[in-house]
Design an enzyme around this catalytic site. Structure first.
Site, mmCIF file in Angstrom:
data_model
loop_
_atom_site.group_PDB
_atom_site.id
_atom_site.type_symbol
_atom_site.label_atom_id
_atom_site.label_comp_id
_atom_site.label_asym_id
_atom_site.label_seq_id
_atom_site.Cartn_x
_atom_site.Cartn_y
_atom_site.Cartn_z
ATOM 1 N N LEU A 88 1.020 -0.934 -0.021
ATOM 2 C CA LEU A 88 -0.002 -0.119 0.036
ATOM 3 C C LEU A 88 0.927 1.134 -0.049
ATOM 4 O O LEU A 88 2.065 1.156 0.731
ATOM 5 C CB LEU A 88 -0.722 0.056 1.206
ATOM 6 C CG LEU A 88 -2.005 -1.226 1.450
ATOM 7 C CD1 LEU A 88 -2.576 -0.932 2.604
ATOM 8 C CD2 LEU A 88 -2.882 -1.048 0.086
ATOM 9 N N ASP A 89 0.338 2.184 -0.573
ATOM 10 C CA ASP A 89 1.497 3.433 -0.896
ATOM 11 C C ASP A 89 1.470 4.035 0.727
ATOM 12 O O ASP A 89 0.787 3.631 1.516
ATOM 13 C CB ASP A 89 0.817 4.513 -1.550
ATOM 14 C CG ASP A 89 0.411 4.206 -3.188
ATOM 15 O OD1 ASP A 89 1.311 3.278 -3.378
ATOM 16 O OD2 ASP A 89 -0.375 4.811 -3.753
ATOM 17 N N LYS A 90 2.667 5.025 0.636
ATOM 18 C CA LYS A 90 2.818 5.249 2.439
ATOM 19 C C LYS A 90 1.784 5.986 2.861
ATOM 20 O O LYS A 90 1.334 5.888 4.127
ATOM 21 C CB LYS A 90 4.104 6.191 1.938
ATOM 22 C CG LYS A 90 4.444 6.756 3.442
ATOM 23 C CD LYS A 90 5.781 7.625 3.481
ATOM 24 C CE LYS A 90 6.250 7.898 4.776
ATOM 25 N NZ LYS A 90 7.534 8.817 4.502
ATOM 26 N N HIS B 244 0.742 3.109 -7.654
ATOM 27 C CA HIS B 244 -0.336 4.289 -7.566
ATOM 28 C C HIS B 244 -1.642 3.959 -8.150
ATOM 29 O O HIS B 244 -2.179 4.856 -8.841
ATOM 30 C CB HIS B 244 0.051 5.510 -7.907
ATOM 31 C CG HIS B 244 1.387 6.189 -6.807
ATOM 32 N ND1 HIS B 244 1.146 5.804 -5.547
ATOM 33 C CD2 HIS B 244 2.481 6.913 -7.183
ATOM 34 C CE1 HIS B 244 2.409 6.335 -5.003
ATOM 35 N NE2 HIS B 244 3.019 7.076 -5.860
#
Length: 238
Positions: free
Chosen positions: A106-108, A188
């Protein structure tokens, strides 16, 4: 019959310390195998048959771990990083030597359901696009959600860089909230898909993988082991 393994490797896997620390622990007479003090950290033990304890605490060995985490924002889905905290930094010591890694990423700034394991075969079954595992996200967006967003996503949207996505689904929940279901995890991806239809994602949360939904009792940063039956839930698309 279980294979034998070095005592220090077993203890390290269970989070009791580094090899050097475990060598000193054994030398100091703190480790017992089947009721007998064992001062040799390289001794061979049976992880399933031998009873091992450290200072009276029984060591429980599990070859594989399967964890569900409610990932908070600001933490990387990685095993290590020099500059930022990772999801592994949120785990207690007992898991630090077990070789855990996040299943996908998962993105930050993305929150929600993240699985961690040291079982590579299980992880691959979840992340491989050809397995067609649904990953469901809730996106809070700026912009007007198109009435035909589901049709556009189902057609296999083309991103700004020319990347063709697999067919996905979208459902408007509120004026600024949309549920997005994808079966792949490109960089993303959900944010870029939304951008392709004029939406800017303010917040993104994943709540479901296949048939496994995030435990709502877990606060951000908390985790729990999966129950044995839950390990198959990711492969059961709802």
């Amino acid at each position: 019959m279980a294979k034998s393994m070095r005592l220090d490797k077993l203890l390290g896997h269970c989070g009791w310390g580094t090899r050097r620390q475990l060598k000193e622990l054994c030398k100091g007479g703190h480790v017992f195998v089947n009721g007998q003090c064992c001062r040799d950290s390289a001794a061979k033990v049976n992880p399933e048959g031998d009873q091992i304890s450290v200072d009276g605490t029984t060591v429980v060995y599990e070859a594989f771990y399967y964890l569900m985490m409610n990932k908070p924002a600001g933490v990387l889905s990685a095993t290590e990083d020099r500059c930022s905290r990772t999801v592994l930094d949120l785990l207690p010591q007992q898991y630090q030597g077990a070789g855990l890694f996040p299943v996908g990423r998962l993105d930050k700034d993305t929150t929600g359901l993240l699985l961690l394991t040291n079982d590579g075969v299980w992880a691959h079954r979840i992340t491989a696009p050809k397995k067609h595992i649904d990953k469901i996200y809730i996106a809070e967006v700026d912009g007007s959600i198109p009435d035909d967003i589901d049709d556009v996503f189902q057609s296999g949207i083309v991103l700004a860089d020319g990347l063709q996505c697999l067919p996905a689904r979208a459902r408007k929940i509120e004026e600024q909230t949309v549920e997005v279901t994808v079966q792949e995890g490109k960089f993303h991806q959900v944010k870029r898909m939304c951008a392709a239809v004029g939406l800017s994602v303010r917040a993104l949360c994943r709540h479901t993988i296949g048939g496994l939904r995030l435990d709502e009792t877990l606060r951000p940063g908390e985790f729990r082991p999966l129950k044995e039956e839950e390990r198959e839930f990711p492969f059961m698309n709802k």
